[in-house]
Enzyme design. Structure first.
Site, PDB file in Angstrom:
ATOM      1  N   HIS A   1       0.824  -1.214   0.000  1.00 46.84           N
ATOM      2  CA  HIS A   1       0.000   0.000   0.000  1.00 46.84           C
ATOM      3  C   HIS A   1       0.854   1.257   0.000  1.00 46.84           C
ATOM      4  O   HIS A   1       0.510   2.257  -0.627  1.00 46.84           O
ATOM      5  CB  HIS A   1      -0.926   0.014   1.219  1.00 46.84           C
ATOM      6  CG  HIS A   1      -2.140  -0.837   1.021  1.00 46.84           C
ATOM      7  ND1 HIS A   1      -2.477  -1.858   1.857  1.00 46.84           N
ATOM      8  CD2 HIS A   1      -3.085  -0.815   0.072  1.00 46.84           C
ATOM      9  CE1 HIS A   1      -3.583  -2.443   1.431  1.00 46.84           C
ATOM     10  NE2 HIS A   1      -3.974  -1.819   0.346  1.00 46.84           N
TER      11      HIS A   1
ATOM     12  N   ARG B   1      -1.251 -12.361 -10.503  1.00 49.07           N
ATOM     13  CA  ARG B   1      -0.701 -11.052 -10.853  1.00 49.07           C
ATOM     14  C   ARG B   1       0.085 -10.414  -9.720  1.00 49.07           C
ATOM     15  O   ARG B   1       0.796  -9.444  -9.919  1.00 49.07           O
ATOM     16  CB  ARG B   1      -1.819 -10.110 -11.324  1.00 49.07           C
ATOM     17  CG  ARG B   1      -2.871  -9.861 -10.284  1.00 49.07           C
ATOM     18  CD  ARG B   1      -4.092  -9.183 -10.866  1.00 49.07           C
ATOM     19  NE  ARG B   1      -4.014  -7.732 -10.768  1.00 49.07           N
ATOM     20  CZ  ARG B   1      -5.006  -6.912 -11.110  1.00 49.07           C
ATOM     21  NH1 ARG B   1      -6.133  -7.407 -11.599  1.00 49.07           N
ATOM     22  NH2 ARG B   1      -4.893  -5.627 -10.980  1.00 49.07           N
TER      23      ARG B   1
ATOM     24  N   CYS C   1      -6.496  -0.914 -20.726  1.00 51.32           N
ATOM     25  CA  CYS C   1      -6.485  -0.149 -19.474  1.00 51.32           C
ATOM     26  C   CYS C   1      -5.698  -0.848 -18.375  1.00 51.32           C
ATOM     27  O   CYS C   1      -5.724  -0.429 -17.228  1.00 51.32           O
ATOM     28  CB  CYS C   1      -7.902   0.161 -19.007  1.00 51.32           C
ATOM     29  SG  CYS C   1      -8.863  -1.303 -18.634  1.00 51.32           S
TER      30      CYS C   1
ATOM     31  N   ARG D   1     -12.494   3.034 -11.598  1.00 51.82           N
ATOM     32  CA  ARG D   1     -12.731   1.805 -10.825  1.00 51.82           C
ATOM     33  C   ARG D   1     -13.743   2.122  -9.734  1.00 51.82           C
ATOM     34  O   ARG D   1     -13.368   2.501  -8.624  1.00 51.82           O
ATOM     35  CB  ARG D   1     -11.425   1.307 -10.208  1.00 51.82           C
ATOM     36  CG  ARG D   1     -10.394   0.777 -11.209  1.00 51.82           C
ATOM     37  CD  ARG D   1      -9.135   0.329 -10.480  1.00 51.82           C
ATOM     38  NE  ARG D   1      -8.290  -0.549 -11.257  1.00 51.82           N
ATOM     39  CZ  ARG D   1      -7.148  -0.171 -11.858  1.00 51.82           C
ATOM     40  NH1 ARG D   1      -6.716   1.066 -11.759  1.00 51.82           N
ATOM     41  NH2 ARG D   1      -6.437  -1.048 -12.544  1.00 51.82           N
TER      42      ARG D   1
ATOM     43  N   ARG E   1     -16.409   1.828 -14.926  1.00 49.46           N
ATOM     44  CA  ARG E   1     -16.574   0.378 -14.839  1.00 49.46           C
ATOM     45  C   ARG E   1     -17.558   0.040 -13.727  1.00 49.46           C
ATOM     46  O   ARG E   1     -17.483   0.614 -12.635  1.00 49.46           O
ATOM     47  CB  ARG E   1     -15.215  -0.260 -14.545  1.00 49.46           C
ATOM     48  CG  ARG E   1     -15.298  -1.759 -14.329  1.00 49.46           C
ATOM     49  CD  ARG E   1     -13.950  -2.395 -14.289  1.00 49.46           C
ATOM     50  NE  ARG E   1     -13.271  -2.202 -13.015  1.00 49.46           N
ATOM     51  CZ  ARG E   1     -12.037  -2.610 -12.775  1.00 49.46           C
ATOM     52  NH1 ARG E   1     -11.335  -3.203 -13.734  1.00 49.46           N
ATOM     53  NH2 ARG E   1     -11.469  -2.424 -11.610  1.00 49.46           N
TER      54      ARG E   1
ATOM     55  N   ASN F   1      -3.844  -6.648 -16.912  1.00 48.07           N
ATOM     56  CA  ASN F   1      -3.387  -7.186 -15.620  1.00 48.07           C
ATOM     57  C   ASN F   1      -4.021  -8.559 -15.389  1.00 48.07           C
ATOM     58  O   ASN F   1      -3.344  -9.546 -15.120  1.00 48.07           O
ATOM     59  CB  ASN F   1      -3.779  -6.264 -14.461  1.00 48.07           C
ATOM     60  CG  ASN F   1      -3.322  -4.832 -14.674  1.00 48.07           C
ATOM     61  OD1 ASN F   1      -2.367  -4.602 -15.390  1.00 48.07           O
ATOM     62  ND2 ASN F   1      -4.015  -3.887 -14.069  1.00 48.07           N
ATOM     63  N   ASP F   2      -5.346  -8.588 -15.504  1.00 44.91           N
ATOM     64  CA  ASP F   2      -6.025  -9.870 -15.314  1.00 44.91           C
ATOM     65  C   ASP F   2      -5.861 -10.769 -16.526  1.00 44.91           C
ATOM     66  O   ASP F   2      -5.716 -11.983 -16.380  1.00 44.91           O
ATOM     67  CB  ASP F   2      -7.518  -9.639 -15.020  1.00 44.91           C
ATOM     68  CG  ASP F   2      -7.755  -9.351 -13.555  1.00 44.91           C
ATOM     69  OD1 ASP F   2      -7.167 -10.052 -12.712  1.00 44.91           O
ATOM     70  OD2 ASP F   2      -8.516  -8.409 -13.248  1.00 44.91           O
TER      71      ASP F   2
ATOM     72  N   GLU G   1     -10.651  -9.467 -20.097  1.00 44.51           N
ATOM     73  CA  GLU G   1      -9.693  -9.794 -19.032  1.00 44.51           C
ATOM     74  C   GLU G   1      -9.522 -11.293 -18.876  1.00 44.51           C
ATOM     75  O   GLU G   1      -8.776 -11.739 -18.010  1.00 44.51           O
ATOM     76  CB  GLU G   1     -10.190  -9.270 -17.682  1.00 44.51           C
ATOM     77  CG  GLU G   1     -10.510  -7.826 -17.643  1.00 44.51           C
ATOM     78  CD  GLU G   1     -10.974  -7.393 -16.267  1.00 44.51           C
ATOM     79  OE1 GLU G   1     -10.126  -6.927 -15.503  1.00 44.51           O
ATOM     80  OE2 GLU G   1     -12.179  -7.522 -15.964  1.00 44.51           O
TER      81      GLU G   1
HETATM   82  C1  PEP Z   1      -6.924  -5.208 -15.487  1.00 39.03           C
HETATM   83  O1  PEP Z   1      -7.216  -6.319 -15.020  1.00 39.03           O
HETATM   84  O2  PEP Z   1      -6.012  -5.036 -16.340  1.00 39.03           O
HETATM   85  C2  PEP Z   1      -7.646  -4.001 -15.029  1.00 39.03           C
HETATM   86  C3  PEP Z   1      -7.423  -2.831 -15.584  1.00 39.03           C
HETATM   87  O3  PEP Z   1      -8.488  -4.144 -13.968  1.00 39.03           O
HETATM   88  P1  PEP Z   1      -7.974  -4.207 -12.439  1.00 39.03           P
HETATM   89  O4  PEP Z   1      -6.500  -3.945 -12.442  1.00 39.03           O
HETATM   90  O5  PEP Z   1      -8.760  -3.203 -11.686  1.00 39.03           O
HETATM   91  O6  PEP Z   1      -8.316  -5.632 -12.096  1.00 39.03           O
HETATM   92 MG    MG Z   2      -9.031  -6.525 -13.896  1.00 39.14          MG
END
Ligand code: PEP
Ligand code: MG
Length: 570
Positions: free
Chosen positions: A195, A464, A501, A292, A328, A453-454, A430
């Site tokens: 954090h 991740r 994103c 988010r 989102r 990311n996901d 994702e």
């Molecule tokens: C992702 O998964 O790339 C994404 C942008 O969503 P989050 O990081 O909020 O899971």
């Molecule tokens: Mg995600």
């Protein structure tokens, strides 16, 4: 000149005077008395009072963090209160006191056990040990010094031009830092997902974490250059090296950007709170590519009302009038629990009931409230540019169910005589399932946004947030590149726009590849907007298309990295 290596956490650089921060130094415990000399009843009273003081101090820190960096980052203090009130931990401390241990020693010992347990875990759970230290120090400060604010509060007093050097920083420490006075942060321990690192990024403070024991050799007063882009710390840098500071901060470009051959690329910001809107605007974001909304739910004990959510969405529309704002719907579950929403406890939460799966099952009510707020916001004077997207899609049926729910919500608002409109609708890509079905999803929707990311996590079967598999969690694996390619092609065939994103979008070294793969929009944490905009202006779209074709043909991560001009892999 001596260079230490760590993990670049905020991709900015700064130079200043090293000042060691050793918060534990003032919290030396008195000698342990004989149990017969301890009055357990009095110690229990002191412990209870210290917890009350610590709670007040945590709430003050939360309010300060919310005002300075936003609700997203302030949410960590919610977790601190939960640690403070953890029934098991409190019972253990009370039992130790009842056995004749003074309150301060009982707090020290029992927190040490809990910290050890967290540190034995891997990935982000290990980072939570910092949160426990933070709470422990507040309770100890209240017991030993009569001031729960003393823990962590002193960092606020560092003079201008300080590079804060520490074994580790807690989130409270970091939220207290004055970004105008602090030239950088260097810590021996800690990772990018801690954090404290997230808060430093939001405050745009150059940071390198995880430098290791070598940091001990850096004396107070040394001149230190923090290169958060390369993950390097240069002690006593020469004039030439010092002159490079700030080179990594290209000037803000407020206007939209295009490639050298005229292809427009939207460069937008990811935000989690209203407090992040102005900083995103100041860094030249073309709009919001990912709001988010789950972060609106985290820093509290009941869900935000329809009106509060309407206010948050319209604040984004007002901050970026006429520019696209992509909001989102709730992406809770998985790694983002919300205590009051009664989420299931699952053995494998990333593969469990998260995102749209909850919104279409047990959590239909908060989902409808959210859609009402969004449809009302679409009727706002700047509402034409609102877009709403759905997280964690795996099935076409989910999109159809959302479209039906949107129609039903519109019909309700119509019947109530409430002004509303239906915004552009899109899906996040994702999951491998969503990418495989991208043509069918794009045919039903206005846009797709690739959450790398996901997507990388699920394509590569690599958590991740687990450092041990970081080499697998890399969007430059050909499997991920091909999945992105498949998605962008499906979007183009269906005349839907497509963005990225995930964190990948904020890496200027990958801008050419993503442009070549056919994305229309890149959305990222605001701090990287200027460098990505600068990079877009240097990209030749035709050459980028050739580069992307080369990357798609690669069979190894090393080959993709070589194709985009990066060093080999591990
Ligand atoms: C992702 O998964 O790339 C994404 C942008 O969503 P989050 O990081 O909020 O899971
Ligand atoms: Mg995600």
């Amino acid at each position: 000149m001596n260079t230490l290596t760590g993990v670049g956490s905020t991709p900015l650089s700064g130079v200043g005077t090293a000042r060691w921060y050793r918060p534990d130094a003032d919290l030396t415990l008195p000698d342990r008395p004989d149990p017969s000399a301890v009055d357990p009843a009095a110690e229990q009273t002191e412990f209870a009072a210290a917890r009350d003081d610590a709670r007040e101090a945590i709430r003050r820190a939360r309010d300060r963090a919310a005002a300075r960096v936003g609700a997203d980052e302030a949410a960590v203090f919610e977790a601190h209160e939960q640690f403070l009130d953890d029934p098991g931990l409190v019972a253990d401390i009370e039992a130790a006191i009842a056995d004749g241990t003074p309150a301060a020693h009982a707090v020290h010992d029992r927190f040490a056990d809990a910290i050890d347990r967290f540190e034995a875990m891997e990935g982000p759970m290990a980072d939570r040990a910092d949160d426990l230290r933070d709470v422990r120090d507040r309770v100890l400060s209240a017991l030993l010094e009569g001031d729960a604010d003393a823990a962590g509060g002193s960092v606020a007093a560092f003079p201008d031009g300080t590079v804060v050097v520490a074994e580790r920083l807690t989130p409270s420490d970091t939220a207290e830092l004055d970004p105008d006075a602090v030239a950088g942060i260097v810590t021996a321990a800690g990772g990018r997902t801690a954090h404290a690192a997230i808060i430093a990024r939001s405050l745009s403070i150059p940071a390198v974490v995880g430098v290791g024991d070598e940091l001990d050799d850096v004396p107070d007063g040394a001149t230190v250059l923090v290169d958060g882009e390369a993950g390097r710390v240069v002690v006593d840098p020469d004039e030439e090296r010092r002159a490079t500071v700030g080179d990594d901060e290209p000037p803000v470009v407020s206007a939209p950007v295009s490639t050298t051959d005229g292809r427009p690329i939207e460069v937008a910001a990811n935000v989690g709170s209203e407090a992040e809107l102005d900083p995103a605007r100041a860094r030249g974001a073309d709009g919001i590519g990912l709001f988010r909304t789950e972060f609106l739910f985290l820093d509290r004990d009941a869900p935000p009302s329809e009106d509060e959510q309407y206010a948050a969405v319209t604040a984004a529309l007002e901050a970026f009038p006429g520019e696209r704002v992509v909001v989102r719907t709730l992406d809770i579950g998985g790694d983002k629990p919300v205590s009051y929403l009664d989420l299931p406890t699952e053995p494998n939460p990333f593969l469990g009931t998260r995102g749209i799966r909850l919104s279409l099952s047990t959590h239909a009510d908060p989902f409808e409230t959210q859609l009402r707020a969004m449809l009302r916001a679409a009727a706002h004077e700047h509402g034409d540019s609102l877009a709403v997207m759905i997280p964690m899609v795996t099935r076409v049926e989910e999109v159809e169910a959302v479209l039906e729910t949107v129609d039903a919500v519109a019909a309700d608002l119509e019947a109530e005589g409430v002004a509303h409109a239906v915004p552009a609708l899109g899906a996040m890509i994702e999951t491998p399932a969503a990418a495989a079905m991208a043509d069918a999803l794009a045919a039903r929707l206005d846009f797709l946004s690739i959450g790398t990311n996901d997507l990388t996590q699920y394509v590569m079967a690599a958590d991740r947030e687990n450092d041990a598999v970081a080499g697998y969690h890399d969007p430059l694996h050909p499997a991920v590149v091909r999945t992105i390619d498949r998605t962008t092609t499906a979007a183009a065939d269906a005349d839907a726009w497509v963005g990225v994103c995930g964190e990948m979008a904020g890496d200027p070294a990958l801008t050419e590849l993503l442009v070549g793969l056919g994305v229309d929009e890149l959305s990222m944490s605001a701090v990287t907007v200027p460098s990505v905009k600068a990079r877009v202006r240097d990209v030749d779209a035709a050459a980028a298309t050739r580069l992307a074709a080369e990357a798609v043909a690669c069979e190894t991560r090393a080959d993709v990295r070589a194709a985009v001009g990066l060093d080999g892999d591990d």
